[in-house]
Motif scaffolding. Sequence first.
Motif, PDB file in Angstrom:
ATOM      1  N   ASN A 187       0.794  -1.231   0.000  1.00  0.00           N
ATOM      2  CA  ASN A 187       0.000   0.000   0.000  1.00  0.00           C
ATOM      3  C   ASN A 187       0.828   1.283   0.000  1.00  0.00           C
ATOM      4  N   CYS A 188       2.088   1.160  -0.374  1.00  0.00           N
ATOM      5  CA  CYS A 188       2.957   2.346  -0.471  1.00  0.00           C
ATOM      6  C   CYS A 188       2.779   2.979  -1.845  1.00  0.00           C
ATOM      7  N   PRO A 189       2.305   4.225  -1.932  1.00  0.00           N
ATOM      8  CA  PRO A 189       2.006   4.830  -3.235  1.00  0.00           C
ATOM      9  C   PRO A 189       3.240   5.289  -4.010  1.00  0.00           C
ATOM     10  N   TYR A 190       4.427   5.043  -3.470  1.00  0.00           N
ATOM     11  CA  TYR A 190       5.638   5.501  -4.146  1.00  0.00           C
ATOM     12  C   TYR A 190       6.454   4.356  -4.738  1.00  0.00           C
ATOM     13  N   ALA A 191       6.008   3.130  -4.532  1.00  0.00           N
ATOM     14  CA  ALA A 191       6.774   1.981  -5.003  1.00  0.00           C
ATOM     15  C   ALA A 191       5.833   0.926  -5.561  1.00  0.00           C
ATOM     16  N   VAL A 192       6.240   0.311  -6.660  1.00  0.00           N
ATOM     17  CA  VAL A 192       5.403  -0.709  -7.301  1.00  0.00           C
ATOM     18  C   VAL A 192       6.026  -2.089  -7.111  1.00  0.00           C
ATOM     19  N   ASP A 193       5.161  -3.085  -7.181  1.00  0.00           N
ATOM     20  CA  ASP A 193       5.552  -4.488  -7.035  1.00  0.00           C
ATOM     21  C   ASP A 193       5.873  -5.046  -8.422  1.00  0.00           C
ATOM     22  N   VAL A 265       3.885  13.337 -15.137  1.00  0.00           N
ATOM     23  CA  VAL A 265       3.972  11.877 -15.101  1.00  0.00           C
ATOM     24  C   VAL A 265       3.971  11.419 -13.653  1.00  0.00           C
ATOM     25  N   ASP A 266       3.674  10.139 -13.458  1.00  0.00           N
ATOM     26  CA  ASP A 266       3.849   9.493 -12.163  1.00  0.00           C
ATOM     27  C   ASP A 266       5.154   8.712 -12.198  1.00  0.00           C
ATOM     28  N   ILE A 267       5.890   8.783 -11.099  1.00  0.00           N
ATOM     29  CA  ILE A 267       7.199   8.142 -11.006  1.00  0.00           C
ATOM     30  C   ILE A 267       7.208   7.238  -9.784  1.00  0.00           C
ATOM     31  N   TYR A 268       7.617   5.979  -9.975  1.00  0.00           N
ATOM     32  CA  TYR A 268       7.593   5.010  -8.891  1.00  0.00           C
ATOM     33  C   TYR A 268       8.939   4.299  -8.778  1.00  0.00           C
ATOM     34  N   SER A 269       9.346   4.028  -7.543  1.00  0.00           N
ATOM     35  CA  SER A 269      10.483   3.146  -7.328  1.00  0.00           C
ATOM     36  C   SER A 269      10.070   1.721  -7.680  1.00  0.00           C
ATOM     37  N   LEU A 270      11.058   0.922  -8.062  1.00  0.00           N
ATOM     38  CA  LEU A 270      10.813  -0.483  -8.392  1.00  0.00           C
ATOM     39  C   LEU A 270      11.050  -1.297  -7.130  1.00  0.00           C
ATOM     40  N   TYR A 313       6.258  11.237  -7.416  1.00  0.00           N
ATOM     41  CA  TYR A 313       4.990  11.970  -7.421  1.00  0.00           C
ATOM     42  C   TYR A 313       3.986  11.144  -6.634  1.00  0.00           C
ATOM     43  N   ARG A 314       3.056  11.803  -6.003  1.00  0.00           N
ATOM     44  CA  ARG A 314       1.994  11.038  -5.353  1.00  0.00           C
ATOM     45  C   ARG A 314       1.032  10.513  -6.413  1.00  0.00           C
ATOM     46  N   ALA A 315       0.615   9.276  -6.215  1.00  0.00           N
ATOM     47  CA  ALA A 315      -0.249   8.639  -7.199  1.00  0.00           C
ATOM     48  C   ALA A 315      -1.655   9.219  -7.202  1.00  0.00           C
ATOM     49  N   ASP A 316      -1.977  10.065  -6.212  1.00  0.00           N
ATOM     50  CA  ASP A 316      -3.332  10.613  -6.150  1.00  0.00           C
ATOM     51  C   ASP A 316      -3.400  12.003  -6.787  1.00  0.00           C
ATOM     52  N   ASN A 317      -2.451  12.266  -7.744  1.00  0.00           N
ATOM     53  CA  ASN A 317      -2.429  13.533  -8.479  1.00  0.00           C
ATOM     54  C   ASN A 317      -1.937  14.707  -7.654  1.00  0.00           C
ATOM     55  N   ARG A 318      -1.375  14.453  -6.470  1.00  0.00           N
ATOM     56  CA  ARG A 318      -0.811  15.538  -5.676  1.00  0.00           C
ATOM     57  C   ARG A 318       0.685  15.310  -5.551  1.00  0.00           C
ATOM     58  N   PRO A 319       1.478  15.792  -6.546  1.00  0.00           N
ATOM     59  CA  PRO A 319       2.908  15.540  -6.519  1.00  0.00           C
ATOM     60  C   PRO A 319       3.579  16.190  -5.331  1.00  0.00           C
ATOM     61  N   ASP A 320       4.699  15.584  -4.897  1.00  0.00           N
ATOM     62  CA  ASP A 320       5.490  16.159  -3.812  1.00  0.00           C
ATOM     63  C   ASP A 320       6.036  17.517  -4.194  1.00  0.00           C
TER      64      ASP A 320
END
Length: 327
Positions: A187-193, A265-270, A313-320
């Motif tokens: 449930n971390c919005p900054y990292a994807v599985d 864009v949305d940016i996520y850690s791997l 970036y936050r996945a809810d459209n509110r970037p850091d």
Amino acid sequence: MDMQQLVYICTVAECQSITKAANSLYISQPALSHFISKVEDQLGVKLFDRSTSPLSLTFAGERYIEYARQILMMENNMSKELGDISKNRKGRIRVGFPFERCSYMLPLILPRYRKKFPGIDVQIFSSKGDILMDRILKGQLDFAILPFQNNDNDGKDKNLEAKLIYSEELFLVTAKNVVGPEYYVDNCPYAVDLNKMKDLPFIFLKKGHALRTFLDLLFGSYKIKPNIFMEIDSNTCACRLASANMGVTIVPAMTIELAKCETEVDIYSLTKHPVRWEILALYRKDAYLSEAEKSFFEIAGEVFSKRSFIQHYRADNRPDSGTGRPG
């Protein structure tokens, strides 16, 4: 036999054409052709088979080139070492970069380097990684700045030494709201599985690029076969296509800065633990590293090991941050 002869013969062998070699050496084609014939007469052997197109080396020519490159390397090492001994900071360094990495790194390194070594002529050559490695081995480059090497380059790596410049994180880049909570790690919005990403339409670099090799190994380690929707030759293009919702991509932090996407864009850690690759300085194991070359490595490491990057970036459209650019 003198250094000019060695350089001329090696250049013809590299170009596989007397005309192209003459242009590269800034002499006339007839003069170079006469020079080669004269050398062959002196040696009593033919170095080139002129009946082939492109021009090819005879067996004697192959042996000549092998020794010539060794001699030129020794002469280059001697010049650099004597330059260090005399503290005469005049000379040259020949540096290779991949195309996009050159445009990112060089403007941040060169001003500091010029200030410290105003008398050093920095000659830059940009190309693909495998070509840069070949040029190092042939003595045509002193070193190259390249990302991750997988130690499987037809035996090239065993003749090269590597020095770490810095490590760089890789990110998943998508158009806004393409990736939802179902892809998050814990449930971390900054990292994807990674295990949940295989069906996303990926834009990858073509095989042969360092990043493609790295990602193939990464996904392979997770036993994942990604859905490769498109293959191209440019990280920057892949990033911009992802921003246009033409797929998703994985690129280094450098690329996100360079791409300057038209839309957010949305940016996520791997995964929760950042996936990083190493940016290396590669040079021949038998090369003498001058003070000027070592300082180039040091300055590059200082610049980029301290360089910050706004990672998510936050996945809810509110970037850091409103820009997503480095701080």
